[in-house]
Design a protein around this motif. Structure first.
Motif, PDB file in Angstrom:
ATOM      1  N   ASP A 134     -86.403  29.622   0.367  1.00  0.00           N
ATOM      2  CA  ASP A 134     -87.640  29.018   1.890  1.00  0.00           C
ATOM      3  C   ASP A 134     -89.032  28.001   1.384  1.00  0.00           C
ATOM      4  O   ASP A 134     -88.950  28.016  -0.019  1.00  0.00           O
ATOM      5  N   SER A 161     -87.168  31.467   7.378  1.00  0.00           N
ATOM      6  CA  SER A 161     -86.057  31.899   6.879  1.00  0.00           C
ATOM      7  C   SER A 161     -86.740  33.764   7.616  1.00  0.00           C
ATOM      8  O   SER A 161     -87.435  34.301   6.833  1.00  0.00           O
ATOM      9  N   GLU A 221     -80.695  24.892  13.573  1.00  0.00           N
ATOM     10  CA  GLU A 221     -80.522  24.554  12.070  1.00  0.00           C
ATOM     11  C   GLU A 221     -79.687  22.741  12.397  1.00  0.00           C
ATOM     12  O   GLU A 221     -78.838  23.875  10.864  1.00  0.00           O
TER      13      GLU A 221
END
Lengths: 348, 552
Positions: free
Chosen positions: B191, B322, B452
């Motif tokens: 991340d 996430s 995404e």
């Protein structure tokens, strides 16, 4: 209650957390084995009394025997009586040898177990060594040799290898000891401690016996190892090969860790399936070593079982099944425990 | 920073790497000239297949078995590496040049505690007692930012998060005190906030220890924020190697200019349709989705009372890290997951309580583009088959009509018509994403969820996908929910932004407003972790590190 038990369990170190519950499970499992051995034999067609006495028996004799064997009681009463006898170490009297079955088994089982024990050590040594060398040095001599061996080991029967070994090393070269039992007929058995002649001889400090027993073990052990190491080697090759190609091995190499340390780490990662197959082989050999036992006049468990079947010796057969099942239970217990000890990712 | 007149730690002279088997294919690496000076952080940037990782493996002399160096030489402090004995080479790896790889969890031995693994590496290079080595491992783990290092040293890799594992791998590379660290896409897949923490830590540690770094990455933002110099690689060559600041200001090469251009955010070109927004196309209120936890009785509120509106032909971006519940929301909207409570109104109709048979006709109007393009495409089907699947389900068309529609869709997503006959494995990642979009768009939906769409793509491919989505938005008047953690793409694509953290929306508003004046601390943290390439005046670490610096 249950949560309290669980909390208590979580306070223990991981290895005990794994072992204790499994030991507790052993008792019901053993009971299950007793149940099955008893009813399996009962399921066999025919009246045991008739089978025992033969076709020529008079009805009176049969009735008498039925009474004596307790066959007229209900099946559950019989089962309980059977359980009680087993707990007292009474497995009945073998019809063929007229010894108590327990005495027979105490003599035969260590013979086979000793054979399997050393054969397994050699199998693991050969299988792992060949697999590791062939993976680490692909295309080398060992790699090619293992391919041929892997193919051959699956195809050649064990008795044939045993016979060839006897022919070459005993008959022709005279290097190996005679294939007649566990110990030279001129020597007396070492005093019974474990039943393993090699260990008992060591305990007794009798090196003549040790030498003889070890010599007698050599050829049958090699025979079993040569046959079974092939499977273990192939299995290890595929598992170890996969680990060997994995990123963490490459990263260890990039970090400058020496090759032998990397090999050890990779082998540690390949252990779970290896443990499984070794456990399986041990259980399998208990009965399957019978051909090799016969060739070497070993007097082991397998031979005893085959004799029992041939002679309709039900008490002996029942005793064999019970001991074999108990042994396999213990082996699988050890496999399970090792499996979890070796791989920390398995949740307890 | 002044040029230090000393011996380079690493010098690579006209390196060429080729396949052992003679082929007509160009060499994997050629004409590589590189110098790494003490205390320098050199960025190596390029797209997939440029040869960046191969360069790292060449430096460590760990090329794949079918490749070898056919020309040139690598010197470590003026010693040619090809002359090292096997023992010296082993000592060199990890001892002088250490590697930090991608996907740290796979780089650690799964059945050994992380502390022991550090000990293993240290004791491979230095004669220290096991006890001493363990103490050094624990203190280094603490230095790379592992909380409670004494205890965590006993942890196995599977017990660590991705960011923790990456820190362990960094500690592993530093423990034998090398001169050079090769960081090969070290923070890929982490991340953004974790990634900048790890990078900040890496740069700080290496600076303290006087270690030079080669930072291999495909992210220009990382280069801009952390590197003194940058080398741009493309198909096995170094296109240019420059001071980072100069490079960002005026790249020499055409290719570098393209890269920089592609990495920049697009301005918002379209004006939102005013006045039409009286009835929203999608209205979500108090959506809740609960998953069972790891232990019995435990529950995870993946989506926890989320509400938002999407007016016709507008795009809402759902951003967050996430595990924040973004994708779960998307899957609840198309009813791949059944939500536990809350209402979802699509065009005025409640859809969470509809029976599957009644919902089915609506599926044509609500489509989803899945995240992992290769996983979401049946590998045994041709593109033609994949794209017309929704049509076969929904409409009764002849195969000729369907093929015509497929070709039309492929054209829309800028793929040549011949691609209809290909299988997914024959496509690149970007092309697979396009096929995924074509499949979602073929039923002419009013509302599309993009999950995404820009992650794990190379810089230029990513820019192409962004341009494509922008064009679809304006051509088809599409409403969209845009799920992403790539903040830069949000700038180019969304009218409105909702920031998610742990299943809740912590801030929502127009894109300009949220990005310019974030109110929630979590939004501020996310934005601080963004490594943009605009307005950079030299290596300085992340915004978060700067802020920490001024506070101290």
């Amino acid at each position: 209650m249950l949560t309290g038990l669980r909390r208590f369990q979580q306070m223990l170190p991981r290895s005990l957390q794994i072992i204790l519950p499994r030991l507790l499970l052993l008792a019901p499992q053993m009971f299950g084995v007793l149940f099955v051995t008893f009813f399996l034999i009962r399921l066999l067609p025919g009246d045991p009394a008739v089978l025992l006495l033969g076709n020529m028996a008079t009805p009176e004799a049969v009735a008498q025997l039925r009474e004596r064997l307790g066959l007229n009681d209900s099946i559950w009463v019989q089962f309980i009586a059977y359980c009680r006898n087993v707990l007292h170490g009474d497995l009945g009297i073998s019809i063929f040898t007229s010894h108590p079955v327990l005495t027979d088994l105490m003599e035969r089982a260590p013979a086979t177990l000793e054979l399997i024990f050393y054969a397994m050590i050699l199998t693991v040594a050969i299988g792992l060594l060949l697999a590791v060398v062939s993976v680490v040095r692909p295309g080398g001599f060992t790699d090619v040799a293992t391919r041929i061996y892997g193919l051959a080991a699956g195809a050649i029967p064990d008795f044939w290898i045993g016979l060839i070994l006897i022919f070459v090393f005993f008959s022709k070269l005279g290097w190996a000891a005679a294939p007649f039992g566990r110990i030279d007929a001129m020597l007396s058995e070492p005093p019974y401690v474990t039943g393993f002649y090699t260990i008992d001889a060591l305990v007794a400090g009798d090196f003549g016996v040790l030498h003889s027993a070890a010599g007698r073990l050599l050829l049958p052990v090699i025979t079993l190892a040569v046959v079974n190491a092939g499977a273990l080697m192939k299995m290890t090759q595929s598992v170890f090969g996969k680990v060997w190609a994995s990123p963490f091995v490459r990263h260890a190499r990039a970090s400058g860790v020496p090759e032998r340390v990397i090999i050890r780490a990779a082998l540690r990662n390949s252990l779970p399936p290896i443990i499984t197959i070794v456990g399986f082989l041990v259980g399998f050999l208990l009965g399957a070593a019978v051909l090799v036992e016969t060739i070497f006049s070993w007097g082991g468990l397998g031979q005893y079982a085959v004799q029992a079947v041939m002679n309709s010796d039900y008490p002996a057969l029942q005793g064999f099944i019970l001991v074999a099942a108990a042994f396999i239970l213990v082996v699988y217990l050890i496999v399970d425990i090792l499996y979890e000890l070796v791989d920390p990712r398995i949740r307890v | 920073m002044q040029e230090v007149p000393s011996v380079p730690l690493l010098r690579i002279d006209s390196l060429r790497v080729e396949s052992i088997t003679p082929t007509s294919a160009p060499p994997f690496l050629q004409g590589i000239n590189l110098r790494l000076m003490p205390n320098e952080i050199l960025g190596v940037v390029g797209e997939t297949g440029a040869g960046k990782s191969l360069l790292a493996r060449a430096i460590l002399d760990l090329l794949p078995e079918d490749l070898r160096v056919t020309e040139g030489e690598i010197f470590s402090r003026e010693r040619p590496l090809s002359r090292l004995s096997p023992a010296e080479r082993r000592a060199f790896r990890g001892g002088e040049v250490a590697l930090i790889g991608t996907n740290a969890k796979e780089l650690l031995d799964p059945v050994v505690t992380v502390g022991s693994q550090l000990v293993r590496v240290l004791r491979s290079h230095h004669r220290v007692s096991r006890r001493e080595a363990w103490a050094r491992a624990v203190s280094l783990l603490a230095e790379v930012g592992i909380v409670n290092a004494k205890e965590r040293a006993h942890a196995y890799p599977h017990e660590l998060s991705g960011g923790m594992a990456q820190r362990v791998v960094i500690a592993m590379s530093l423990i034998s005190e090398p001169k050079v660290v090769l960081a090969d896409d070290a923070t890929l897949g982490l991340d953004a906030t974790v990634s900048v923490q790890v990078l900040d830590m890496l740069v700080e540690r290496t600076r303290k220890m006087g270690v030079s770094v080669i930072l291999i990455t495909h992210d220009l933002g990382i280069v801009a924020h952390y590197c003194n110099r940058v080398a741009v690689m493309r198909s096995g060559r170094i296109e240019e190697i420059r001071d980072t600041v100069d490079f960002l200001a005026r790249p020499d090469h055409r290719y570098s200019q393209d890269l920089l251009e592609a990495a920049k955010a697009r301005p918002i070109p379209w004006v939102r349709s005013i006045g039409k927004a009286d009835t929203p196309l999608l209205e979500v209120s108090n959506l809740v989705k609960i998953f069972p936890g790891k232990r019995p009785g435990e529950e995870v509120r993946a989506v926890d009372g989320v509400s938002f509106l999407i007016p016709p032909s507008e795009t809402l971006a759902l951003v967050g890290e996430s595990g924040s519940g973004k994708t779960t929301i998307g899957q609840c909207l198309v009813r791949l997951l059944q939500s536990d409570s809350g209402r979802v109104l699509f065009d005025g109709q409640e859809i969470t309580t509809l029976s599957e048979a009644r919902f089915r006709p609506l599926r044509r109007r609500i489509q989803m583009v899945f995240q992992e393009p290769y996983v979401a495409l049946n590998p045994r089907w041709r593109v033609r088959h994949l794209v017309d699947e929704p049509l076969r389900m929904l409409d009764k068309l002849t195969s000729a009509e369907r093929l015509k529609r497929v070709h039309g869709m492929l054209e829309l997503v800028r793929l040549p018509a011949r691609y209809a006959e290909l299988y997914p494995y024959e496509l690149t990642a970007g092309e697979q994403k396009r096929v995924g979009m074509a499949r979602a768009l073929i039923s002419r939906p009013d509302f599309v969820i993009f999950d995404e769409p820009t992650t794990a793509l190379d810089i230029r491919v990513r820019a192409q996908i962004i341009d494509l989505v922008r064009q679809l938005q304006s051509d088809m008047q599409l409403s969209a929910l845009f799920i992403t953690h790539d903040l830069n793409s949000v700038r180019s694509l969304a009218h409105n932004v909702a920031v998610m953290n742990r299943g809740r929306i912590v801030e929502m508003g127009s894109m300009e407003e949220v990005f310019a004046r974030p109110k929630d601390p979590y939004t501020q943290k996310l934005l601080a972790a963004e490594l943009g390439i605009e307005g950079i005046h030299g290596p300085q670490g992340s915004a978060a590190a700067k802020k920490k610096g001024t506070v101290d």
